[in-house]
Design an enzyme around this catalytic site. Sequence first.
Site, PDB file in Angstrom:
ATOM      1  N   LYS A   1      44.265  45.874  32.370  1.00  0.00           N
ATOM      2  CA  LYS A   1      42.973  45.128  32.830  1.00  0.00           C
ATOM      3  C   LYS A   1      43.050  43.598  32.773  1.00  0.00           C
ATOM      4  O   LYS A   1      42.933  43.378  31.441  1.00  0.00           O
ATOM      5  CB  LYS A   1      42.002  45.676  32.712  1.00  0.00           C
ATOM      6  CG  LYS A   1      40.582  45.345  33.458  1.00  0.00           C
ATOM      7  CD  LYS A   1      39.370  46.098  33.014  1.00  0.00           C
ATOM      8  CE  LYS A   1      38.700  45.587  31.789  1.00  0.00           C
ATOM      9  NZ  LYS A   1      37.149  45.984  31.835  1.00  0.00           N
TER      10      LYS A   1
ATOM     11  N   ASP B   1      35.715  52.047  26.575  1.00  0.00           N
ATOM     12  CA  ASP B   1      35.754  50.794  26.008  1.00  0.00           C
ATOM     13  C   ASP B   1      34.975  50.550  24.812  1.00  0.00           C
ATOM     14  O   ASP B   1      35.167  50.712  23.592  1.00  0.00           O
ATOM     15  CB  ASP B   1      35.690  49.634  27.118  1.00  0.00           C
ATOM     16  CG  ASP B   1      35.597  48.104  26.764  1.00  0.00           C
ATOM     17  OD1 ASP B   1      36.098  47.989  25.555  1.00  0.00           O
ATOM     18  OD2 ASP B   1      35.123  47.221  27.273  1.00  0.00           O
TER      19      ASP B   1
ATOM     20  N   GLU C   1      34.921  52.876  33.890  1.00  0.00           N
ATOM     21  CA  GLU C   1      34.988  52.478  32.413  1.00  0.00           C
ATOM     22  C   GLU C   1      33.477  52.194  31.930  1.00  0.00           C
ATOM     23  O   GLU C   1      32.797  51.960  32.764  1.00  0.00           O
ATOM     24  CB  GLU C   1      35.640  51.070  32.399  1.00  0.00           C
ATOM     25  CG  GLU C   1      35.730  50.442  30.774  1.00  0.00           C
ATOM     26  CD  GLU C   1      36.288  49.159  30.790  1.00  0.00           C
ATOM     27  OE1 GLU C   1      37.352  48.842  31.781  1.00  0.00           O
ATOM     28  OE2 GLU C   1      35.986  48.430  29.968  1.00  0.00           O
TER      29      GLU C   1
ATOM     30  N   ASP D   1      34.059  48.720  36.038  1.00  0.00           N
ATOM     31  CA  ASP D   1      33.624  48.803  34.526  1.00  0.00           C
ATOM     32  C   ASP D   1      31.864  48.795  34.463  1.00  0.00           C
ATOM     33  O   ASP D   1      31.382  47.828  34.842  1.00  0.00           O
ATOM     34  CB  ASP D   1      34.262  47.758  33.722  1.00  0.00           C
ATOM     35  CG  ASP D   1      33.593  47.706  32.219  1.00  0.00           C
ATOM     36  OD1 ASP D   1      32.750  48.612  31.855  1.00  0.00           O
ATOM     37  OD2 ASP D   1      34.178  46.759  31.447  1.00  0.00           O
TER      38      ASP D   1
ATOM     39  N   GLU E   1      35.243  35.901  34.344  1.00  0.00           N
ATOM     40  CA  GLU E   1      36.625  36.437  34.660  1.00  0.00           C
ATOM     41  C   GLU E   1      37.250  35.928  35.792  1.00  0.00           C
ATOM     42  O   GLU E   1      38.439  36.685  36.396  1.00  0.00           O
ATOM     43  CB  GLU E   1      36.889  37.745  34.330  1.00  0.00           C
ATOM     44  CG  GLU E   1      36.682  38.589  32.884  1.00  0.00           C
ATOM     45  CD  GLU E   1      36.609  39.995  32.515  1.00  0.00           C
ATOM     46  OE1 GLU E   1      37.039  40.745  33.697  1.00  0.00           O
ATOM     47  OE2 GLU E   1      36.231  40.424  31.494  1.00  0.00           O
TER      48      GLU E   1
ATOM     49  N   HIS F   1      42.517  42.582  28.615  1.00  0.00           N
ATOM     50  CA  HIS F   1      41.718  41.155  28.298  1.00  0.00           C
ATOM     51  C   HIS F   1      40.543  41.230  27.827  1.00  0.00           C
ATOM     52  O   HIS F   1      39.948  42.318  27.684  1.00  0.00           O
ATOM     53  CB  HIS F   1      42.016  40.331  29.296  1.00  0.00           C
ATOM     54  CG  HIS F   1      41.204  40.712  30.516  1.00  0.00           C
ATOM     55  ND1 HIS F   1      40.844  39.671  31.564  1.00  0.00           N
ATOM     56  CD2 HIS F   1      40.285  41.483  30.902  1.00  0.00           C
ATOM     57  CE1 HIS F   1      40.282  40.261  32.564  1.00  0.00           C
ATOM     58  NE2 HIS F   1      39.944  41.469  31.957  1.00  0.00           N
TER      59      HIS F   1
ATOM     60  N   SER G   1      30.315  41.321  26.441  1.00  0.00           N
ATOM     61  CA  SER G   1      29.977  42.467  26.263  1.00  0.00           C
ATOM     62  C   SER G   1      30.400  43.222  25.367  1.00  0.00           C
ATOM     63  O   SER G   1      31.319  44.418  25.565  1.00  0.00           O
ATOM     64  CB  SER G   1      29.776  43.149  27.704  1.00  0.00           C
ATOM     65  OG  SER G   1      31.210  43.411  27.935  1.00  0.00           O
TER      66      SER G   1
ATOM     67  N   GLU H   1      31.759  45.037  36.453  1.00  0.00           N
ATOM     68  CA  GLU H   1      33.198  44.706  37.045  1.00  0.00           C
ATOM     69  C   GLU H   1      33.262  45.876  38.211  1.00  0.00           C
ATOM     70  O   GLU H   1      33.461  47.205  37.967  1.00  0.00           O
ATOM     71  CB  GLU H   1      34.324  44.877  36.114  1.00  0.00           C
ATOM     72  CG  GLU H   1      34.166  43.872  35.160  1.00  0.00           C
ATOM     73  CD  GLU H   1      34.950  44.066  33.799  1.00  0.00           C
ATOM     74  OE1 GLU H   1      36.026  44.632  34.091  1.00  0.00           O
ATOM     75  OE2 GLU H   1      34.674  43.855  32.730  1.00  0.00           O
TER      76      GLU H   1
ATOM     77  N   LYS I   1      42.061  46.970  23.303  1.00  0.00           N
ATOM     78  CA  LYS I   1      41.769  45.301  23.114  1.00  0.00           C
ATOM     79  C   LYS I   1      42.293  45.313  21.755  1.00  0.00           C
ATOM     80  O   LYS I   1      41.381  45.679  20.862  1.00  0.00           O
ATOM     81  CB  LYS I   1      40.297  45.286  23.462  1.00  0.00           C
ATOM     82  CG  LYS I   1      40.062  45.194  24.886  1.00  0.00           C
ATOM     83  CD  LYS I   1      38.264  45.189  24.860  1.00  0.00           C
ATOM     84  CE  LYS I   1      37.672  44.868  26.331  1.00  0.00           C
ATOM     85  NZ  LYS I   1      36.465  44.891  26.261  1.00  0.00           N
TER      86      LYS I   1
ATOM     87  N   HIS J   1      28.529  38.940  32.298  1.00  0.00           N
ATOM     88  CA  HIS J   1      29.615  38.089  32.773  1.00  0.00           C
ATOM     89  C   HIS J   1      29.211  37.196  33.493  1.00  0.00           C
ATOM     90  O   HIS J   1      29.946  36.027  34.046  1.00  0.00           O
ATOM     91  CB  HIS J   1      31.028  38.749  33.118  1.00  0.00           C
ATOM     92  CG  HIS J   1      31.559  39.591  31.884  1.00  0.00           C
ATOM     93  ND1 HIS J   1      32.669  40.405  32.416  1.00  0.00           N
ATOM     94  CD2 HIS J   1      31.351  39.521  30.682  1.00  0.00           C
ATOM     95  CE1 HIS J   1      32.951  40.750  31.222  1.00  0.00           C
ATOM     96  NE2 HIS J   1      32.337  40.279  30.093  1.00  0.00           N
TER      97      HIS J   1
HETATM   98  C1  LIG Z   1      36.789  42.757  29.239  1.00  0.00           C
HETATM   99  C2  LIG Z   1      35.342  43.189  28.904  1.00  0.00           C
HETATM  100  O1  LIG Z   1      34.503  42.430  28.670  1.00  0.00           O
HETATM  101  P1  LIG Z   1      34.157  41.675  27.159  1.00  0.00           P
HETATM  102  O2  LIG Z   1      35.455  40.818  26.785  1.00  0.00           O
HETATM  103  O3  LIG Z   1      33.090  40.742  27.539  1.00  0.00           O
HETATM  104  O4  LIG Z   1      33.982  42.798  26.379  1.00  0.00           O
HETATM  105  C3  LIG Z   1      35.063  44.786  28.987  1.00  0.00           C
HETATM  106  O5  LIG Z   1      33.844  44.712  28.844  1.00  0.00           O
HETATM  107  O6  LIG Z   1      35.887  45.603  29.482  1.00  0.00           O
HETATM  108 MG   LIG Z   2      34.396  47.136  29.471  1.00  0.00          MG
END
Ligand SMILES: C=C(OP(=O)(O)O)C(=O)O
Ligand SMILES: [Mg+2]
Length: 401
Positions: free
Chosen positions: A378, A302, A275, A232, A196, A355, A42, A155, A327, A146
């Site tokens: 996370k 995010d 999130e 999330d 995940e 992650h 995503s 999530e 990230k 996911h």
């Molecule tokens: C961990 C996530 O998913 P992705 O790595 O698929 O963006 C997220 O959206 O926070």
């Molecule tokens: Mg996210």
Amino acid sequence: MTLVTDVRLRRVLDSRGNATVEADVLTEEGGFGRAAAPSGASTGEYEAIELPAAEAIAKAREDAIPRLVGEVHAGNQREVDAALAAADGTDDFSGIGANSAVAISMAAAKAGASVTGAPLYQHLGGTFRGNTFPIPLGNIVGGGEHAADATDIQEFLAAPVGAPSVSEAIFANAAVHAKVHDILIERDEPCGKGDEGAWAPSIDDAEAFEIVDEATKAVADEVGFEIRFGLDVAAAEMYDEDEGGYVYSDQVRSTEEQVEYIADLVREYDLKYVEDPLDEDDYEGFADLTEQVGDRTLVCGDDLFVTNTDRLGEGIQQGAANSILIKPNQIGTLSDAFDAIELAVENAYGHVVSHRSGETTDATIAHLAVATDAPFIKTGAVAGERTAKLNELIRIEDNAV
Ligand SMILES: C=C(OP(=O)(O)O)C(=O)O
Ligand SMILES: [Mg+2]
């Protein structure tokens, strides 16, 4: 002492079975670091660009490695990362690929640490870093991008905010994950998992709230400390302007309805964390929600911020969100990730090191979270590539790295 003498790149598997980039960085004095790039599903529209692994490796071999070997010092992260940016020559790492860049950047940090003999978190954070550990947000139930045919919300995350130690927090999240399994079995629901390691049953969001609420409360009673939960929403994946807003399985919510819906959920379930509750272009909606519930929950960007200081700066100006997901592969290098963290901290935004849905056993983010005194990390609740980070946190807490 840490002059880079070799950089080796290869394709390895990630947790989805896709190819990703692994980097080895070697230095004088026998320094060595190895790291691998994670990969999102995503992904935010404004993230740095991941190239197919083979292409990223070829480009990095041609353009980046000559600027690194014999030229930069692994112990000087800014020097390494500036060389990567110069080799790339774009503002989104589409030249050598953010996957090559982040793998080399993280491997260089590990090589620099190995020469000094310091653990990575200390190399990155310095000896005067704080004395805190991040609270792990554990993915318990999920769907969205996911997992097919599961919840709309991506999530549902356990947040063991009252845990006296990071290891107790980690085991509490695993217990919540197991408790949800028990409840799903009782309810005769199938128990497949998403990318995940979270349960991905074909239930609607309302039932998922009920189950996660029950499970977190039951485990909190067992362990004797407070466990809340969060979300999330990954709302950018749901947003469709032509459809008039956020497309859920059973209805479409306008922006105003979405803000109201999320604010109501925060109040009803006392959510600790939300999130991406709105689309990645909707600073205004984020600001509206933050004004309503930002005093009682973390509203985290995010896809909104993509670990990017320009986008975070805009958010700070508008009062959009009160925390940022970090990230490193969204922005390309550790130096860029540190810049985002610094700007967040200066402006009292919390930072949550994260992650990606596609991962390897690389545990760099555990060290990054400890190094920067992140209030949260996370990184899932179960599954080998997730427990690699969680177990590393336990080792760091135990002074065993
Ligand atoms: C961990 C996530 O998913 P992705 O790595 O698929 O963006 C997220 O959206 O926070
Ligand atoms: Mg996210």
